[in-house]
Motif scaffolding. Structure first.
Motif, PDB file in Angstrom:
ATOM      1  N   PRO A 221       0.761  -1.141  -0.084  1.00 50.24           N
ATOM      2  CA  PRO A 221      -0.048   0.033  -0.050  1.00 50.24           C
ATOM      3  C   PRO A 221       0.667   1.262   0.133  1.00 50.24           C
ATOM      4  O   PRO A 221       1.899   1.301   0.638  1.00 50.24           O
ATOM      5  CB  PRO A 221      -0.885  -0.211   1.368  1.00 50.24           C
ATOM      6  N   VAL A 222       0.442   2.306  -0.503  1.00 52.62           N
ATOM      7  CA  VAL A 222       0.812   3.688  -0.488  1.00 52.62           C
ATOM      8  C   VAL A 222       0.352   4.526   0.213  1.00 52.62           C
ATOM      9  O   VAL A 222      -1.061   4.867   0.261  1.00 52.62           O
ATOM     10  CB  VAL A 222       0.890   4.218  -2.080  1.00 52.62           C
ATOM     11  N   ALA A 223       1.069   5.408   1.067  1.00 44.78           N
ATOM     12  CA  ALA A 223       0.504   6.465   1.810  1.00 44.78           C
ATOM     13  C   ALA A 223       1.055   7.842   1.502  1.00 44.78           C
ATOM     14  O   ALA A 223       2.429   7.830   1.452  1.00 44.78           O
ATOM     15  CB  ALA A 223       0.890   6.251   3.348  1.00 44.78           C
ATOM     16  N   VAL A 224       0.508   8.861   1.287  1.00 49.76           N
ATOM     17  CA  VAL A 224       0.815  10.194   1.127  1.00 49.76           C
ATOM     18  C   VAL A 224       0.946  10.887   2.561  1.00 49.76           C
ATOM     19  O   VAL A 224      -0.215  10.861   3.167  1.00 49.76           O
ATOM     20  CB  VAL A 224       0.035  11.037   0.024  1.00 49.76           C
ATOM     21  N   VAL A 225       1.960  11.157   3.049  1.00 47.57           N
ATOM     22  CA  VAL A 225       1.827  12.002   4.195  1.00 47.57           C
ATOM     23  C   VAL A 225       2.356  13.423   4.278  1.00 47.57           C
ATOM     24  O   VAL A 225       3.535  13.571   3.757  1.00 47.57           O
ATOM     25  CB  VAL A 225       2.882  10.988   5.180  1.00 47.57           C
TER      26      VAL A 225
ATOM     27  N   GLY B 117       7.308  16.216  13.890  1.00 43.87           N
ATOM     28  CA  GLY B 117       6.233  15.987  14.751  1.00 43.87           C
ATOM     29  C   GLY B 117       5.431  14.832  14.220  1.00 43.87           C
ATOM     30  O   GLY B 117       6.054  13.945  14.012  1.00 43.87           O
ATOM     31  N   ILE B 118       3.983  15.004  14.485  1.00 43.26           N
ATOM     32  CA  ILE B 118       3.079  13.969  13.930  1.00 43.26           C
ATOM     33  C   ILE B 118       3.165  13.366  12.724  1.00 43.26           C
ATOM     34  O   ILE B 118       3.185  12.012  12.641  1.00 43.26           O
ATOM     35  CB  ILE B 118       1.892  14.330  14.417  1.00 43.26           C
ATOM     36  N   GLY B 119       3.557  14.104  11.633  1.00 39.43           N
ATOM     37  CA  GLY B 119       3.592  13.628  10.521  1.00 39.43           C
ATOM     38  C   GLY B 119       4.856  12.600  10.384  1.00 39.43           C
ATOM     39  O   GLY B 119       4.641  11.647   9.453  1.00 39.43           O
ATOM     40  N   LYS B 120       5.823  13.148  10.607  1.00 37.10           N
ATOM     41  CA  LYS B 120       7.431  12.432  10.769  1.00 37.10           C
ATOM     42  C   LYS B 120       6.935  10.995  11.309  1.00 37.10           C
ATOM     43  O   LYS B 120       7.357  10.105  10.957  1.00 37.10           O
ATOM     44  CB  LYS B 120       8.295  13.065  11.294  1.00 37.10           C
ATOM     45  N   ALA B 121       6.384  10.992  12.526  1.00 43.41           N
ATOM     46  CA  ALA B 121       6.048  10.017  13.410  1.00 43.41           C
ATOM     47  C   ALA B 121       5.258   8.998  12.387  1.00 43.41           C
ATOM     48  O   ALA B 121       5.524   7.486  12.537  1.00 43.41           O
ATOM     49  CB  ALA B 121       5.646  10.020  14.788  1.00 43.41           C
ATOM     50  N   ALA B 122       4.180   9.472  11.795  1.00 43.14           N
ATOM     51  CA  ALA B 122       3.180   8.798  11.323  1.00 43.14           C
ATOM     52  C   ALA B 122       4.037   8.139  10.055  1.00 43.14           C
ATOM     53  O   ALA B 122       3.651   6.863   9.886  1.00 43.14           O
ATOM     54  CB  ALA B 122       1.975   9.451  10.711  1.00 43.14           C
ATOM     55  N   ALA B 123       4.769   8.912   9.337  1.00 43.58           N
ATOM     56  CA  ALA B 123       5.352   8.125   8.134  1.00 43.58           C
ATOM     57  C   ALA B 123       6.276   7.211   8.452  1.00 43.58           C
ATOM     58  O   ALA B 123       6.269   6.088   7.711  1.00 43.58           O
ATOM     59  CB  ALA B 123       6.164   9.259   7.534  1.00 43.58           C
ATOM     60  N   ILE B 124       7.061   7.138   9.548  1.00 40.70           N
ATOM     61  CA  ILE B 124       8.044   6.218  10.062  1.00 40.70           C
ATOM     62  C   ILE B 124       7.078   4.911  10.678  1.00 40.70           C
ATOM     63  O   ILE B 124       7.303   3.689  10.226  1.00 40.70           O
ATOM     64  CB  ILE B 124       8.824   6.687  10.996  1.00 40.70           C
ATOM     65  N   ARG B 125       6.178   5.113  11.256  1.00 40.54           N
ATOM     66  CA  ARG B 125       5.106   3.915  11.717  1.00 40.54           C
ATOM     67  C   ARG B 125       4.525   3.283  10.550  1.00 40.54           C
ATOM     68  O   ARG B 125       4.439   2.028  10.343  1.00 40.54           O
ATOM     69  CB  ARG B 125       4.134   4.576  12.661  1.00 40.54           C
ATOM     70  N   LEU B 126       4.051   4.053   9.548  1.00 38.51           N
ATOM     71  CA  LEU B 126       3.588   3.345   8.246  1.00 38.51           C
ATOM     72  C   LEU B 126       4.587   2.771   7.607  1.00 38.51           C
ATOM     73  O   LEU B 126       4.291   1.638   7.165  1.00 38.51           O
ATOM     74  CB  LEU B 126       2.647   4.472   7.473  1.00 38.51           C
ATOM     75  N   ALA B 127       5.680   3.132   7.283  1.00 36.98           N
ATOM     76  CA  ALA B 127       6.864   2.521   6.624  1.00 36.98           C
ATOM     77  C   ALA B 127       7.083   1.187   7.511  1.00 36.98           C
ATOM     78  O   ALA B 127       7.348   0.152   6.786  1.00 36.98           O
ATOM     79  CB  ALA B 127       8.263   3.463   6.638  1.00 36.98           C
ATOM     80  N   ARG B 128       7.128   1.161   8.771  1.00 32.64           N
ATOM     81  CA  ARG B 128       7.498  -0.063   9.767  1.00 32.64           C
ATOM     82  C   ARG B 128       6.297  -1.068   9.480  1.00 32.64           C
ATOM     83  O   ARG B 128       6.687  -2.111   9.358  1.00 32.64           O
ATOM     84  CB  ARG B 128       7.684   0.219  11.105  1.00 32.64           C
ATOM     85  N   GLU B 129       5.162  -0.451   8.958  1.00 33.32           N
ATOM     86  CA  GLU B 129       3.940  -1.563   8.758  1.00 33.32           C
ATOM     87  C   GLU B 129       3.859  -2.136   7.308  1.00 33.32           C
ATOM     88  O   GLU B 129       3.119  -2.861   6.962  1.00 33.32           O
ATOM     89  CB  GLU B 129       2.698  -0.674   9.179  1.00 33.32           C
ATOM     90  N   GLY B 130       4.660  -1.528   6.340  1.00 34.75           N
ATOM     91  CA  GLY B 130       4.984  -2.161   5.298  1.00 34.75           C
ATOM     92  C   GLY B 130       4.235  -1.037   4.137  1.00 34.75           C
ATOM     93  O   GLY B 130       4.162  -1.443   3.089  1.00 34.75           O
ATOM     94  N   PHE B 131       3.903   0.112   4.212  1.00 39.83           N
ATOM     95  CA  PHE B 131       3.568   1.076   3.244  1.00 39.83           C
ATOM     96  C   PHE B 131       4.740   1.627   2.668  1.00 39.83           C
ATOM     97  O   PHE B 131       5.594   2.125   3.301  1.00 39.83           O
ATOM     98  CB  PHE B 131       2.825   2.196   4.066  1.00 39.83           C
ATOM     99  N   SER B 132       4.658   1.838   1.254  1.00 40.17           N
ATOM    100  CA  SER B 132       5.416   2.926   0.619  1.00 40.17           C
ATOM    101  C   SER B 132       5.055   4.167   1.085  1.00 40.17           C
ATOM    102  O   SER B 132       3.655   4.391   1.116  1.00 40.17           O
ATOM    103  CB  SER B 132       5.279   2.640  -0.821  1.00 40.17           C
ATOM    104  N   VAL B 133       5.894   5.312   0.909  1.00 39.59           N
ATOM    105  CA  VAL B 133       5.292   6.550   1.576  1.00 39.59           C
ATOM    106  C   VAL B 133       5.761   7.662   0.668  1.00 39.59           C
ATOM    107  O   VAL B 133       7.059   7.661   0.144  1.00 39.59           O
ATOM    108  CB  VAL B 133       5.896   6.927   3.016  1.00 39.59           C
ATOM    109  N   SER B 134       5.027   8.554   0.305  1.00 37.40           N
ATOM    110  CA  SER B 134       5.243   9.725  -0.224  1.00 37.40           C
ATOM    111  C   SER B 134       5.254  10.925   0.536  1.00 37.40           C
ATOM    112  O   SER B 134       4.098  11.236   1.222  1.00 37.40           O
ATOM    113  CB  SER B 134       4.359   9.873  -1.422  1.00 37.40           C
ATOM    114  N   LEU B 135       6.466  11.435   1.039  1.00 43.93           N
ATOM    115  CA  LEU B 135       6.592  12.571   2.069  1.00 43.93           C
ATOM    116  C   LEU B 135       6.419  13.859   1.455  1.00 43.93           C
ATOM    117  O   LEU B 135       7.276  14.262   0.477  1.00 43.93           O
ATOM    118  CB  LEU B 135       7.837  12.198   2.704  1.00 43.93           C
ATOM    119  N   SER B 136       5.731  14.753   2.087  1.00 45.04           N
ATOM    120  CA  SER B 136       5.604  16.007   1.782  1.00 45.04           C
ATOM    121  C   SER B 136       6.043  16.984   2.942  1.00 45.04           C
ATOM    122  O   SER B 136       5.585  16.657   4.137  1.00 45.04           O
ATOM    123  CB  SER B 136       4.240  16.337   1.464  1.00 45.04           C
ATOM    124  N   GLY B 137       6.892  18.117   2.741  1.00 49.34           N
ATOM    125  CA  GLY B 137       7.066  18.817   3.762  1.00 49.34           C
ATOM    126  C   GLY B 137       7.896  20.096   3.107  1.00 49.34           C
ATOM    127  O   GLY B 137       8.250  20.261   2.015  1.00 49.34           O
TER     128      GLY B 137
END
Length: 254
Positions: A2-6, A12-32
């Motif tokens: 699965p792919v998550a856009v964060v 903060g919360i966005g960074k922690a969420a991205a890392i947690r989703l990555a650990r769960e097996g999500f590909s991540v598209s990070l915005s900042g």
């Protein structure tokens, strides 16, 4: 995978969420907005188990509609789909109404509401295809009033209503929409809003009495709630404003 856009993924919360989703097996598209900080988040996501090509960086200010468009386009070009959108980018402004310029209100709503709605609109056709979901990062200041942060509270109340209305609109498409509503979480948002170190320490100390659990929260506690809402663990949950607030929202003076 699965792919998550964060959004707001550089801190903060966005960074922690991205890392947690990555650990769960999500590909991540990070915005900042800060490239160096965003690269640090990307490195943490790779340490969590992702490959280099499973992490996409998008530097830009999402109040710029072109940046929002590029975020969605870049995600699709490199990861092919969008399963979940985590709207975590936001700002906090302080000040009472009678002494705070209306331009502060405009900026607050532009970042916390208008840009979120626009990005969500861009992502929804792809989320509908994947039968995915949206998770908004709101605040306990949405359902509960606090003095001195009125414009911020208004923005989060608007985001809460957006969450609930969009949940009803998207339900026929099999798409879920929820939010997390944190209490005080230890991040840099208050300092970025102008609070000095001494005042911030006093603010965190006060959280011992303003939160039923006797403390401020941490970003990992919120990221676990985001993960719950972003996965099939919450498959029968939509339109929910999930309080991760240590009981702050049920505290009343006596």
């Amino acid at each position: 995978m699965p792919v998550a856009v964060v959004t707001g993924a550089s801190s903060g919360i966005g960074k922690a969420a991205a890392i947690r989703l990555a650990r769960e097996g999500f590909s991540v598209s990070l915005s900042g907005r800060k490239e160096d900080a965003l690269k640090e988040t990307a490195d943490e996501c790779i340490k969590a188990g992702l490959k280099q090509d499973q992490v996409v960086l998008n530097v830009g200010d999402l109040t710029d509609f072109d940046a929002a468009k590029k975020l969605i386009e870049n995600t699709l070009a490199k990861l092919n789909t969008i399963d979940t959108l985590i709207n975590s980018a936001g700002i906090l402004t302080n000040g009472e109404v009678n002494s705070t310029d209306i331009e502060v209100y405009d900026k607050q709503m532009d970042v916390n509401v208008r840009s979120v709605i626009y990005l969500t609109k861009l992502a929804l056709p792809h989320i509908i295809k994947s039968k995915g979901n949206v998770v908004n990062v709101s605040s306990i200041a949405g359902p509960c009033p606090f003095p001195g942060v009125t414009y911020y509270s208004i923005s989060k109340a608007a985001l809460d209503q957006f969450t609930k209305c969009l949940a009803l609109e998207m339900a026929p498409h099999g798409v879920r929409v929820n939010s997390v509503n944190p209490g005080v979480i230890v991040t840099d948002i208050h300092k970025r809003a102008g609070m000095g170190d001494k005042d911030y320490e006093a603010f965190l100390e006060k959280c011992k009495s303003t939160h039923a659990l006797g403390r401020a929260g941490d970003v990992d506690e919120v990221s676990e709630a985001i993960l719950f809402l972003a996965t099939s663990r919450s498959s029968f949950t939509t339109g929910e404003l999930l309080r991760v607030d240590g009981g702050r929202g049920i505290m009343f003076p006596r």
